[in-house]
Design a protein around this motif. Structure first.
Motif, PDB file in Angstrom:
ATOM      1  N   TRP B 185       0.906  -1.224   0.009  1.00 34.33           N
ATOM      2  CA  TRP B 185       0.079   0.162  -0.114  1.00 34.33           C
ATOM      3  C   TRP B 185       0.915   1.117  -0.012  1.00 34.33           C
ATOM      4  O   TRP B 185       0.489   2.425  -0.700  1.00 34.33           O
ATOM      5  CB  TRP B 185      -0.846  -0.004   1.235  1.00 34.33           C
ATOM      6  CG  TRP B 185      -1.845   1.021   1.324  1.00 34.33           C
ATOM      7  CD1 TRP B 185      -2.978   1.438   0.367  1.00 34.33           C
ATOM      8  CD2 TRP B 185      -1.983   2.051   2.546  1.00 34.33           C
ATOM      9  NE1 TRP B 185      -3.673   2.250   0.775  1.00 34.33           N
ATOM     10  CE2 TRP B 185      -3.167   2.692   2.028  1.00 34.33           C
ATOM     11  CE3 TRP B 185      -1.426   2.299   3.584  1.00 34.33           C
ATOM     12  CZ2 TRP B 185      -3.726   3.915   2.599  1.00 34.33           C
ATOM     13  CZ3 TRP B 185      -2.083   3.231   4.223  1.00 34.33           C
ATOM     14  CH2 TRP B 185      -3.066   4.080   3.950  1.00 34.33           C
ATOM     15  N   GLY B 186       2.176   1.201   0.518  1.00 39.59           N
ATOM     16  CA  GLY B 186       2.828   2.341   0.704  1.00 39.59           C
ATOM     17  C   GLY B 186       4.192   2.604  -0.203  1.00 39.59           C
ATOM     18  O   GLY B 186       5.200   2.857   0.063  1.00 39.59           O
ATOM     19  N   VAL B 187       3.915   2.020  -1.551  1.00 34.20           N
ATOM     20  CA  VAL B 187       5.019   2.045  -2.456  1.00 34.20           C
ATOM     21  C   VAL B 187       5.108   3.330  -3.210  1.00 34.20           C
ATOM     22  O   VAL B 187       5.853   3.572  -4.191  1.00 34.20           O
ATOM     23  CB  VAL B 187       4.772   0.777  -3.350  1.00 34.20           C
ATOM     24  CG1 VAL B 187       5.255  -0.406  -2.876  1.00 34.20           C
ATOM     25  CG2 VAL B 187       3.738   1.184  -4.300  1.00 34.20           C
ATOM     26  N   GLY B 188       4.443   4.509  -2.718  1.00 29.04           N
ATOM     27  CA  GLY B 188       4.381   5.531  -3.393  1.00 29.04           C
ATOM     28  C   GLY B 188       5.814   6.248  -3.524  1.00 29.04           C
ATOM     29  O   GLY B 188       5.806   6.787  -4.776  1.00 29.04           O
ATOM     30  N   GLY B 189       6.740   6.167  -2.770  1.00 28.54           N
ATOM     31  CA  GLY B 189       7.780   6.654  -2.964  1.00 28.54           C
ATOM     32  C   GLY B 189       8.583   6.216  -4.016  1.00 28.54           C
ATOM     33  O   GLY B 189       9.118   6.765  -4.935  1.00 28.54           O
ATOM     34  N   SER B 190       8.879   4.866  -4.286  1.00 30.46           N
ATOM     35  CA  SER B 190       9.577   4.419  -5.350  1.00 30.46           C
ATOM     36  C   SER B 190       8.770   4.398  -6.623  1.00 30.46           C
ATOM     37  O   SER B 190       9.424   4.618  -7.721  1.00 30.46           O
ATOM     38  CB  SER B 190       9.823   2.898  -5.046  1.00 30.46           C
ATOM     39  OG  SER B 190       8.811   2.074  -4.357  1.00 30.46           O
ATOM     40  N   MET B 191       7.528   4.521  -6.422  1.00 26.68           N
ATOM     41  CA  MET B 191       6.556   4.921  -7.644  1.00 26.68           C
ATOM     42  C   MET B 191       7.239   6.189  -8.318  1.00 26.68           C
ATOM     43  O   MET B 191       7.290   6.278  -9.465  1.00 26.68           O
ATOM     44  CB  MET B 191       5.217   4.781  -7.278  1.00 26.68           C
ATOM     45  CG  MET B 191       4.208   5.263  -8.444  1.00 26.68           C
ATOM     46  SD  MET B 191       2.722   5.687  -7.772  1.00 26.68           S
ATOM     47  CE  MET B 191       3.030   7.224  -7.202  1.00 26.68           C
ATOM     48  N   ILE B 192       7.129   7.231  -7.334  1.00 24.07           N
ATOM     49  CA  ILE B 192       7.494   8.446  -8.044  1.00 24.07           C
ATOM     50  C   ILE B 192       8.839   8.506  -8.654  1.00 24.07           C
ATOM     51  O   ILE B 192       9.331   9.107  -9.559  1.00 24.07           O
ATOM     52  CB  ILE B 192       7.559   9.708  -6.736  1.00 24.07           C
ATOM     53  CG1 ILE B 192       6.051   9.690  -6.271  1.00 24.07           C
ATOM     54  CG2 ILE B 192       8.046  10.888  -7.204  1.00 24.07           C
ATOM     55  CD1 ILE B 192       5.177  10.522  -7.102  1.00 24.07           C
ATOM     56  N   ILE B 193       9.937   7.821  -7.928  1.00 23.76           N
ATOM     57  CA  ILE B 193      11.285   7.538  -8.466  1.00 23.76           C
ATOM     58  C   ILE B 193      10.993   6.918  -9.973  1.00 23.76           C
ATOM     59  O   ILE B 193      11.660   7.497 -10.945  1.00 23.76           O
ATOM     60  CB  ILE B 193      12.230   7.016  -7.659  1.00 23.76           C
ATOM     61  CG1 ILE B 193      12.192   7.572  -6.292  1.00 23.76           C
ATOM     62  CG2 ILE B 193      13.436   6.617  -8.202  1.00 23.76           C
ATOM     63  CD1 ILE B 193      13.016   6.927  -5.216  1.00 23.76           C
ATOM     64  N   PHE B 194      10.257   5.987 -10.209  1.00 23.25           N
ATOM     65  CA  PHE B 194      10.011   5.470 -11.356  1.00 23.25           C
ATOM     66  C   PHE B 194       9.544   6.229 -12.485  1.00 23.25           C
ATOM     67  O   PHE B 194       9.776   6.192 -13.667  1.00 23.25           O
ATOM     68  CB  PHE B 194       9.193   3.989 -11.348  1.00 23.25           C
ATOM     69  CG  PHE B 194       9.883   2.822 -10.775  1.00 23.25           C
ATOM     70  CD1 PHE B 194      11.167   2.454 -11.165  1.00 23.25           C
ATOM     71  CD2 PHE B 194       9.399   1.950  -9.738  1.00 23.25           C
ATOM     72  CE1 PHE B 194      11.827   1.395 -10.820  1.00 23.25           C
ATOM     73  CE2 PHE B 194       9.859   0.859  -9.303  1.00 23.25           C
ATOM     74  CZ  PHE B 194      11.157   0.664  -9.926  1.00 23.25           C
ATOM     75  N   LEU B 195       8.557   6.997 -11.981  1.00 22.13           N
ATOM     76  CA  LEU B 195       7.737   8.091 -12.962  1.00 22.13           C
ATOM     77  C   LEU B 195       8.779   9.046 -13.400  1.00 22.13           C
ATOM     78  O   LEU B 195       8.776   9.310 -14.502  1.00 22.13           O
ATOM     79  CB  LEU B 195       6.649   8.671 -12.098  1.00 22.13           C
ATOM     80  CG  LEU B 195       6.131   9.786 -12.797  1.00 22.13           C
ATOM     81  CD1 LEU B 195       5.303   9.289 -13.843  1.00 22.13           C
ATOM     82  CD2 LEU B 195       5.025  10.487 -11.990  1.00 22.13           C
ATOM     83  N   ALA B 196       9.644   9.556 -12.461  1.00 21.89           N
ATOM     84  CA  ALA B 196      10.678  10.332 -12.983  1.00 21.89           C
ATOM     85  C   ALA B 196      11.759   9.744 -13.960  1.00 21.89           C
ATOM     86  O   ALA B 196      11.967  10.522 -14.947  1.00 21.89           O
ATOM     87  CB  ALA B 196      11.522  10.989 -11.707  1.00 21.89           C
ATOM     88  N   GLY B 197      12.059   8.607 -13.707  1.00 24.16           N
ATOM     89  CA  GLY B 197      12.670   7.867 -14.579  1.00 24.16           C
ATOM     90  C   GLY B 197      12.243   7.653 -15.934  1.00 24.16           C
ATOM     91  O   GLY B 197      12.826   7.919 -17.074  1.00 24.16           O
ATOM     92  N   LEU B 198      10.826   7.326 -16.016  1.00 21.36           N
ATOM     93  CA  LEU B 198      10.037   7.028 -17.100  1.00 21.36           C
ATOM     94  C   LEU B 198       9.955   8.441 -17.942  1.00 21.36           C
ATOM     95  O   LEU B 198      10.009   8.313 -19.325  1.00 21.36           O
ATOM     96  CB  LEU B 198       8.536   6.607 -16.893  1.00 21.36           C
ATOM     97  CG  LEU B 198       8.497   5.120 -16.338  1.00 21.36           C
ATOM     98  CD1 LEU B 198       7.120   4.921 -15.890  1.00 21.36           C
ATOM     99  CD2 LEU B 198       9.080   4.297 -17.315  1.00 21.36           C
ATOM    100  N   GLN B 199       9.782   9.494 -17.308  1.00 24.68           N
ATOM    101  CA  GLN B 199       9.822  10.784 -18.086  1.00 24.68           C
ATOM    102  C   GLN B 199      10.836  11.203 -18.601  1.00 24.68           C
ATOM    103  O   GLN B 199      11.178  11.963 -19.398  1.00 24.68           O
ATOM    104  CB  GLN B 199       9.293  11.846 -17.002  1.00 24.68           C
ATOM    105  CG  GLN B 199       7.517  11.584 -16.668  1.00 24.68           C
ATOM    106  CD  GLN B 199       7.072  12.689 -15.837  1.00 24.68           C
ATOM    107  OE1 GLN B 199       7.546  13.394 -15.227  1.00 24.68           O
ATOM    108  NE2 GLN B 199       5.642  12.537 -15.888  1.00 24.68           N
ATOM    109  N   GLY B 200      12.054  10.855 -17.898  1.00 25.36           N
ATOM    110  CA  GLY B 200      13.426  11.110 -18.518  1.00 25.36           C
ATOM    111  C   GLY B 200      13.895  10.302 -19.938  1.00 25.36           C
ATOM    112  O   GLY B 200      15.010  10.572 -20.469  1.00 25.36           O
ATOM    113  N   ILE B 201      12.892   9.479 -20.269  1.00 29.43           N
ATOM    114  CA  ILE B 201      13.621   8.644 -21.250  1.00 29.43           C
ATOM    115  C   ILE B 201      12.802   9.230 -22.468  1.00 29.43           C
ATOM    116  O   ILE B 201      11.879   9.814 -22.583  1.00 29.43           O
ATOM    117  CB  ILE B 201      12.998   7.245 -21.445  1.00 29.43           C
ATOM    118  CG1 ILE B 201      13.312   6.635 -20.097  1.00 29.43           C
ATOM    119  CG2 ILE B 201      13.143   6.269 -22.805  1.00 29.43           C
ATOM    120  CD1 ILE B 201      12.502   4.875 -20.034  1.00 29.43           C
TER     121      ILE B 201
END
Lengths: 301, 314
Positions: B185-201
């Motif tokens: 339920w609390g994976v939000g932090g790593s999700m945001i890190i992944f999101l930033a990575g995805l947007q960097g591609i």
């Protein structure tokens, strides 16, 4: 590896060749998009329901919490849960203690991490990389490993049942993560600015304090927010070091609340909601820094 | 630099006289060490000294009240005869091995979902992120009830879908899955890190792949995952370190039970030290945790680290 080709399975059979290309792309995109939006809503529901339940149940009677199937809307509506929960224990004291500890942590970490981070980022000296390696190594040595010996050291110092063990260590570097973050941030500032200041007779401490520190405001705010959150949410430190109830933090108060069997669920849930609320308010006021901070920690390796 | 100070007679003028005579390189070294001194002091005071104290405690029996007594290797021998330690290790490993990959995949999946360019996506991002900042104590209170066998929401939904009534917190076999649900339920932090990575591609990579006829899953496999591997690696390492320290939820929800199924290592150390008042054995257990984390970190860096793809590797 399993490649599902949406284009061929979903393509309309009859159309002129050129239009077919466009039609295929659009249809498959639409299906894909529809699925994505469905999943977005589905998981939003899954992630949000616990919150919603926490908030609404904090206004329910004990009896209604025990209702099956669960009721979504409190009936009767019992805002007194909050009054009862927050007056059952001296929560105003806990709140003051939490704010004091968190505030001191913020001060300690921003000062210390930026100072040390500046040294690692902007001054070249023998042994720097070795020491930075030590900083990064401590990142992998979590606090939990040291709870026993640290407790003994602090009890020898006579610091048990005071806020000192929760504050003083923060002045020494402010944690590997924050040092790392500040170093990364300082490295993005052009060297010319520092050189110009040095030409004008500014000492290295002046360059740090007068030029780099003001420029680092976004990074400092980010670190401040996370430090505050960490101190506010921390339980392990407070339950080890704080003994007398009037020194408890909000987290320790709520934990002691929970371990007492006579405290009913309506009060527990109201207290839990009350403890979560400040964090959520903080998030809404500083979303930008939250996201920036998380991204900084994860990406600039 | 501060050349003027030498003319003034201050208590420290001798220092500045000496300092100003030094060559530039030496001065930089001194200033550099002054800047990192807080960390060095902190490292000695709050890492090296505690480590030495812990090493010393390993050979002691001490309940904090009566003076410590030297017991030789009794604490270390106890590790091998302690019936609770295997249960604690099993709980810790099982939880880590299951919750880290599940959390990683779920966070990545959510990041891809919230990377969709639609209006109002910020609302979804917020909803997915918020659970990760809920204080652990509050989240423990909440989930202790959500996972209640009779009245909890989790079982309500499962039973609505025709499933059985699951004794999440009473059955040793279900306790670890219950904690995995809570941590997922609390994976939000790593999700945001992944999101930033995805947007960097860069978008051009995908456009090129599309021209070559690559489907969505091939794009994910051949572009997204390799480019994201440093970030996946980071989240993996952080996930391991965090899951090895799970403590608050276990203390407050199950208190290590049922039948020690959630007596994670940190909780066991905490209990040994502060409830059984056995500082020597608790310190010995801390060393066990330390060695496990060190060995795991080495393995992760060896195995996963070599598979990480860096775009501008130097």
């Amino acid at each position: 590896m399993t490649e599902i080709d949406m284009d061929s399975t979903m393509a309309p059979p009859i159309a002129a060749p050129k239009k077919l290309e466009v039609g295929r792309a659009r249809l498959s995109d639409r299906i894909w998009r529809g699925m994505t939006i469905f999943l977005l809503f589905f998981f939003a529901f899954v992630m949000f329901v616990p919150f919603f339940w926490l908030l609404t149940s904090s206004f329910k009677t004990q009896n209604q919490i025990f209702q099956y199937p669960p009721a979504w809307i409190p009936d009767p509506f019992v805002p007194e849960n909050y009054v009862n929960a927050l007056t059952y224990k001296p929560f105003h004291l806990y709140l003051r203690n939490s704010l004091f500890i968190a505030g001191m942590n913020v001060l300690a970490v921003t000062l210390s991490a930026s100072f040390v981070g500046y040294g690692f980022a902007r001054i070249r000296f023998p042994g720097r990389d070795l020491w930075f390696g030590v900083v990064m190594a401590t990142l992998f040595l979590p606090y939990a490993i040291l709870i026993v010996p640290s407790f003994i050291i602090f009890s020898r110092l006579g610091w048990v049942d005071s806020f000192l063990p929760l504050i003083v260590p923060q002045f020494f570097g402010g944690g590997a993560f924050n040092i790392f973050l500040m170093r990364q941030f300082f490295r993005t500032i052009p060297e010319d600015i520092a050189d110009a200041a040095r030409m004008d007779g500014c000492s290295e401490f002046g360059v740090y304090g007068r030029i780099f520190l003001p420029l680092a405001k976004p990074a400092l705010i980010t670190i401040a927010i996370f430090t505050f959150l960490h101190a506010w949410n921390d339980l392990l430190g407070p339950i080890i070091y704080l003994r007398s109830p009037e020194h408890f933090t909000v987290a320790a108060g709520l934990a002691s609340f929970r371990s007492q069997t006579d405290i009913s669920w309506d009060l527990q849930l109201a207290a839990a909601t009350a403890m979560t609320l400040p964090v959520i308010v903080l998030f809404f006021f500083s979303q930008r820094y939250f996201i920036q901070g998380i991204v900084m920690t994860g990406l600039k390796g | 630099m501060t050349t003027q100070t030498s003319t003034r007679k201050t208590p420290f003028s001798w220092f500045f006289d000496w300092y100003n005579q030094l060559p530039m390189v030496r001065r930089r070294t001194i200033i550099g060490y002054v800047f990192i001194m807080p960390f060095i002091l902190g490292f000695i005071l709050w890492f090296l000294v505690p480590a030495l104290v812990a090493a010393n405690l390993t050979f002691q029996r001490w309940n904090l009240i009566s003076p410590p007594t030297y017991v030789g290797t009794a604490n270390i021998e106890r590790l091998f005869t302690d019936p609770i330690l295997p249960q604690s290790l099993k709980a810790t490993f099982l939880f880590t091995i299951l919750s880290v990959p599940i959390g990683l995949v779920f966070a990545f999946f959510l990041a891809m979902l919230i990377n969709t360019p639609i209006r109002g996506i910020a609302v979804f991002r917020t909803i997915y992120f918020l659970p990760s900042i809920v204080p652990a104590v509050a989240s423990a209170v909440l989930w202790a009830w959500l996972l209640n066998t009779e009245f909890g929401l989790v079982n309500y939904f499962i039973r609505e879908l025709g499933g059985p009534k699951i004794p999440w917190l009473q059955d040793p076999g279900w306790a670890i899955p219950a904690f995995i649900i809570l941590s997922t339920w609390g994976v939000g932090g790593s999700m945001i890190i992944f999101l930033a990575g995805l947007q960097g591609i860069p978008e051009v990579y995908y456009e090129a792949a599309k021209l070559d006829g690559a489907g969505r899953f091939r794009q994910l496999w051949n572009i997204t995952l390799p480019l994201m591997s440093p970030i996946i690696f980071f989240n993996l390492v952080m996930g391991f370190i965090n899951s090895f320290q799970v403590f608050v939820s276990a203390l407050l929800i199950t208190n290590g039970g049922p039948q020690n199924a959630t007596l994670f290592l940190v909780l066991y150390i905490y209990r040994t030290a502060f409830q059984s008042q056995n500082m020597g054995y608790a310190a010995t257990l801390s060393w066990v945790l330390f060695f496990i984390l060190m060995i795991l970190s080495l393995i992760i860096f060896r195995v996963a680290g070599s598979r990480v793809y860096y775009e501008n590797a130097d």
